[in-house]
Design an enzyme around this catalytic site. Structure first.
Site, PDB file in Angstrom:
ATOM      1  N   CYS A 100       0.880  -1.212   0.079  1.00  0.00           N
ATOM      2  CA  CYS A 100       0.035   0.039  -0.007  1.00  0.00           C
ATOM      3  C   CYS A 100       1.069   1.164   0.077  1.00  0.00           C
ATOM      4  O   CYS A 100       1.876   1.261   0.814  1.00  0.00           O
ATOM      5  CB  CYS A 100      -0.801  -0.047   1.275  1.00  0.00           C
ATOM      6  SG  CYS A 100      -1.917   1.554   1.431  1.00  0.00           S
ATOM      7  N   CYS A 104      -3.888   7.326  -1.419  1.00  0.00           N
ATOM      8  CA  CYS A 104      -5.335   7.279  -2.172  1.00  0.00           C
ATOM      9  C   CYS A 104      -6.398   7.756  -1.629  1.00  0.00           C
ATOM     10  O   CYS A 104      -7.514   8.350  -2.016  1.00  0.00           O
ATOM     11  CB  CYS A 104      -5.665   6.008  -2.770  1.00  0.00           C
ATOM     12  SG  CYS A 104      -4.216   4.933  -3.324  1.00  0.00           S
ATOM     13  N   THR A 191      -4.453   4.950   7.622  1.00  0.00           N
ATOM     14  CA  THR A 191      -3.384   4.241   6.499  1.00  0.00           C
ATOM     15  C   THR A 191      -2.418   5.564   6.131  1.00  0.00           C
ATOM     16  O   THR A 191      -2.691   6.543   5.757  1.00  0.00           O
ATOM     17  CB  THR A 191      -3.856   3.769   5.099  1.00  0.00           C
ATOM     18  OG1 THR A 191      -4.971   2.826   5.556  1.00  0.00           O
ATOM     19  CG2 THR A 191      -2.925   3.461   4.431  1.00  0.00           C
ATOM     20  N   GLU A 257      -0.284   1.759   9.603  1.00  0.00           N
ATOM     21  CA  GLU A 257      -1.803   1.855  10.153  1.00  0.00           C
ATOM     22  C   GLU A 257      -1.564   2.565  11.516  1.00  0.00           C
ATOM     23  O   GLU A 257      -0.759   2.066  12.310  1.00  0.00           O
ATOM     24  CB  GLU A 257      -2.473   0.666  10.303  1.00  0.00           C
ATOM     25  CG  GLU A 257      -2.838  -0.121   8.933  1.00  0.00           C
ATOM     26  CD  GLU A 257      -3.521   0.838   7.857  1.00  0.00           C
ATOM     27  OE1 GLU A 257      -4.566   1.668   8.532  1.00  0.00           O
ATOM     28  OE2 GLU A 257      -3.636   0.521   6.944  1.00  0.00           O
ATOM     29  N   HIS A 292     -13.155   4.904  -3.379  1.00  0.00           N
ATOM     30  CA  HIS A 292     -12.178   4.153  -2.889  1.00  0.00           C
ATOM     31  C   HIS A 292     -12.407   2.585  -3.208  1.00  0.00           C
ATOM     32  O   HIS A 292     -11.397   1.929  -3.370  1.00  0.00           O
ATOM     33  CB  HIS A 292     -12.101   4.452  -1.362  1.00  0.00           C
ATOM     34  CG  HIS A 292     -10.672   3.742  -0.652  1.00  0.00           C
ATOM     35  ND1 HIS A 292      -9.485   4.476  -1.143  1.00  0.00           N
ATOM     36  CD2 HIS A 292     -10.386   3.157  -0.029  1.00  0.00           C
ATOM     37  CE1 HIS A 292      -8.525   4.034  -0.535  1.00  0.00           C
ATOM     38  NE2 HIS A 292      -8.903   3.365   0.142  1.00  0.00           N
ATOM     39  N   TYR A 296      -9.328   0.308  -5.442  1.00  0.00           N
ATOM     40  CA  TYR A 296      -8.796  -1.164  -5.363  1.00  0.00           C
ATOM     41  C   TYR A 296      -8.928  -2.013  -6.416  1.00  0.00           C
ATOM     42  O   TYR A 296      -8.000  -2.751  -6.495  1.00  0.00           O
ATOM     43  CB  TYR A 296      -9.676  -1.740  -4.436  1.00  0.00           C
ATOM     44  CG  TYR A 296      -9.560  -1.268  -2.958  1.00  0.00           C
ATOM     45  CD1 TYR A 296      -8.979  -0.456  -2.598  1.00  0.00           C
ATOM     46  CD2 TYR A 296     -10.152  -2.184  -1.801  1.00  0.00           C
ATOM     47  CE1 TYR A 296      -8.655  -0.013  -1.058  1.00  0.00           C
ATOM     48  CE2 TYR A 296     -10.121  -1.864  -0.494  1.00  0.00           C
ATOM     49  CZ  TYR A 296      -9.460  -0.625  -0.143  1.00  0.00           C
ATOM     50  OH  TYR A 296      -9.152  -0.219   0.930  1.00  0.00           O
ATOM     51  N   CYS A 299      -4.834  -0.595  -7.270  1.00  0.00           N
ATOM     52  CA  CYS A 299      -4.060  -1.086  -6.495  1.00  0.00           C
ATOM     53  C   CYS A 299      -3.862  -2.313  -6.033  1.00  0.00           C
ATOM     54  O   CYS A 299      -2.622  -3.243  -6.038  1.00  0.00           O
ATOM     55  CB  CYS A 299      -3.914  -0.032  -5.046  1.00  0.00           C
ATOM     56  SG  CYS A 299      -4.842  -0.777  -3.761  1.00  0.00           S
ATOM     57  N   GLU A 447      -7.308  -5.770   4.229  1.00  0.00           N
ATOM     58  CA  GLU A 447      -7.628  -4.440   3.826  1.00  0.00           C
ATOM     59  C   GLU A 447      -8.645  -4.548   2.500  1.00  0.00           C
ATOM     60  O   GLU A 447      -9.674  -3.907   2.379  1.00  0.00           O
ATOM     61  CB  GLU A 447      -6.470  -3.852   3.528  1.00  0.00           C
ATOM     62  CG  GLU A 447      -6.700  -2.151   3.918  1.00  0.00           C
ATOM     63  CD  GLU A 447      -6.362  -1.274   2.797  1.00  0.00           C
ATOM     64  OE1 GLU A 447      -5.903  -1.697   1.826  1.00  0.00           O
ATOM     65  OE2 GLU A 447      -6.831  -0.120   3.024  1.00  0.00           O
TER      66      GLU A 447
HETATM   67 FE1  SF4 Z   1      -3.231   1.675   0.066  1.00  0.00          FE
HETATM   68 FE2  SF4 Z   1      -4.508   0.791  -2.093  1.00  0.00          FE
HETATM   69 FE3  SF4 Z   1      -6.074   2.184  -0.400  1.00  0.00          FE
HETATM   70 FE4  SF4 Z   1      -4.009   3.328  -2.106  1.00  0.00          FE
HETATM   71  S1  SF4 Z   1      -6.064   2.386  -2.443  1.00  0.00           S
HETATM   72  S2  SF4 Z   1      -4.177   3.760   0.171  1.00  0.00           S
HETATM   73  S3  SF4 Z   1      -2.727   1.704  -2.035  1.00  0.00           S
HETATM   74  S4  SF4 Z   1      -5.049   0.101   0.139  1.00  0.00           S
HETATM   75 FE    FE Z   2      -7.365   1.345   1.877  1.00  0.00          FE
END
Ligand code: SF4
Ligand code: FE
Length: 482
Positions: A100, A104, A191, A257, A292, A296, A299, A447
């Site tokens: 991660c 984001c 995060t 975290e 969000h 995903y 990412c 996550e």
């Molecule tokens: Fe982390 Fe993925 Fe969330 Fe971006 S979208 S903060 S990389 S978990």
């Molecule tokens: Fe996240």
């Protein structure tokens, strides 16, 4: 030039002085701590790739506010191309880090608050949107990293915020003043909090008319007086404190975290973006979650790329890469991973313009994207463990590998493919272990399941947007049913 170099980012973030605790002790010089240090690199690389002309279109965009080139992480999406590039950027960064990269949540928060403040102003004649734009211009011009804060501790899950025996279980306004507000509460699962310059706070759920004090959104510097940070533990975290490299699995890159407590923090008026407009809290949450859930699709697919690569490599290192069963499992991993990416691209391409002028994703497809994200990484991970073998759970330590007494024995018995060194095979096994049950597994599996809302939250949204009545009408028309 608004874009910071990686070195400038590092210098700027070191200036943040946190009231931070870990293992019960106060941590000074947090950026030097061996557990925290590797978490800074994934954010640093977001600055590095933004400087690379090969990635300019993906990593940056021209701001409609400042007319300058800014990081995509601080950008307000202007069209569906921006939405698609966002997902591409996330995949690219995860491919470079295997974890991660933390930036984001702030980007998704920025886009959700942008359109919501516009809508609030339309209804109530407030000036939140302009305040937000002023703050965002600073963020863009200084290329700041913003952490988005949404999840409250929630106390008794069966009770509303206003019914909790402790009213601070949801972050709230405890005092309203001429020049601003005082807030109290906590935001958990934060995060990349320490690696961020600013935190953008949003409510965690749809509030009711007696919950105005909980309907609050604002931004403050992450190191503002009154904020206490407690570092979250991760599997194998203390391995980072040993004098070794390989045992941590992914030594240079790692997520972060933090449990963040707001103990009566003053927020100046110009940084408040919602103050009691409870009827917009649900909309803000839905918009943020939609963005969000789209994220995903980028990412997690990028981390999937790295995991698939590591699995194909261990097959080679073990000398089984040509076995048909292994090849078939790798095909299945790729199929599942690309399905996630397809969903991220689809909900972006089908995006639409909001009344505020920015673009948001197709919500049904974003929720389908995230629902798949709650499942496929587990199957990809299972297949990776299948190919990796039992050694993922039984490998002795790096210190044993390098010891004078048992090292030679380990090196003798850990030899597989004759053209591959034991050291390389060892490193890769640790990486796979980490991806399965270490720090990478946290962001790749837990996550994926709970981030941006647990699976049931998406099912509720999918049901709401399923348009079953329309679908019934389709069949009625085909069969001429009256
Ligand atoms: Fe982390 Fe993925 Fe969330 Fe971006 S979208 S903060 S990389 S978990
Ligand atoms: Fe996240």
């Amino acid at each position: 030039m608004p874009l910071k170099t990686p070195e400038e980012y590092l210098e700027s973030i070191k200036k943040q002085k946190y009231n931070l605790y870990m293992f019960g002790e106060k941590i000074d010089n947090w950026y030097e701590h061996p557990i925290i240090k590797p978490t800074i690199n994934p954010v640093k690389i977001t600055y590095e790739l933004a400087q690379d002309p090969r990635y300019q279109d993906v990593m940056t965009s021209i701001s409609q506010l400042t007319r300058e080139r800014v990081s995509r992480f601080t950008h307000v999406h202007q069209n569906t191309g921006d939405l698609v590039n966002k997902v591409k950027m996330q995949r690219l960064l995860a491919q470079h880090t295997g974890c991660c990269f933390q930036r984001c949540v702030g980007m998704d928060g920025i886009n959700a608050v942008y359109s919501t403040t516009y809508d609030i102003d339309q209804k109530y004649g407030t000036d939140y949107h302009q305040r937000f734009i002023n703050w965002l211009k600073k963020v863009q011009t200084e290329d700041l990293t913003v952490d988005g804060a949404m999840t409250d501790p929630k106390g008794d899950r069966g009770k509303r915020p206003s019914e909790q025996s402790d009213p601070d279980m949801f972050l709230r306004i405890v005092e309203e003043r001429e020049d601003g507000i005082i807030v109290r509460g906590a935001k958990i699962h934060q995060t990349g909090y320490l690696n961020s310059h600013e935190v953008l706070v949003m409510p965690t759920l749809n509030m009711k008319d007696d919950e105005k004090q909980y309907s609050v959104s604002f931004a403050v510097n992450t190191a503002t007086t009154g904020i206490t940070c407690i570092y979250g533990r991760q599997p194998c975290d203390t391995r980072k404190m040993e004098d070794c490299l390989c045992d941590t699995g992914n030594p240079n890159y790692c997520g972060q975290e933090v449990f963040v407590i707001f103990g009566d923090v003053f927020v100046p008026k110009e940084r408040v973006f919602m103050q009691g407009e409870y009827d917009f809290s649900g909309q803000l949450v839905t918009r943020f979650a939609g963005y969000h859930r789209q994220s995903y699709g980028g990412c997690k697919a990028g981390v999937g790329d790295v995991l698939i690569g590591a699995t194909a490599l261990i097959a080679e290192y073990n000398g089984v890469e040509r076995a048909s069963a292994v090849r078939d499992k790798l095909v299945e991993m790729v199929h599942l991973n690309e399905t996630l990416y397809c969903c991220g691209i689809a909900c972006s391409s089908e995006g639409h313009k909001t009344p505020a002028g920015n673009y948001e994703i197709d919500f049904l497809l974003a929720n389908v994207c995230k629902q798949n994200v709650t499942r496929f990484p587990y199957e990809i991970s299972r297949l990776s463990e299948d190919i990796g073998g039992g050694i993922l759970a039984t490998l002795p330590s790096e210190k044993d590998l390098n010891s004078e007494e048992v090292g030679p024995l380990l090196k003798k018995y850990l030899k597989a493919n004759p053209s591959v060194s034991v050291e390389n095979r060892f490193k890769l096994i640790r990486f796979l272990e980490n991806a399965s049950m270490g720090t990478t597994a946290l962001s790749y599996k837990i996550e994926s399941l709970h981030g941006a809302g647990s699976p049931q939250a998406q099912r509720i949204m999918i049901e709401r947007q399923a348009e079953l009545q329309k679908k019934k009408e389709l069949v009625k028309k085909i069969l001429e049913l009256s």
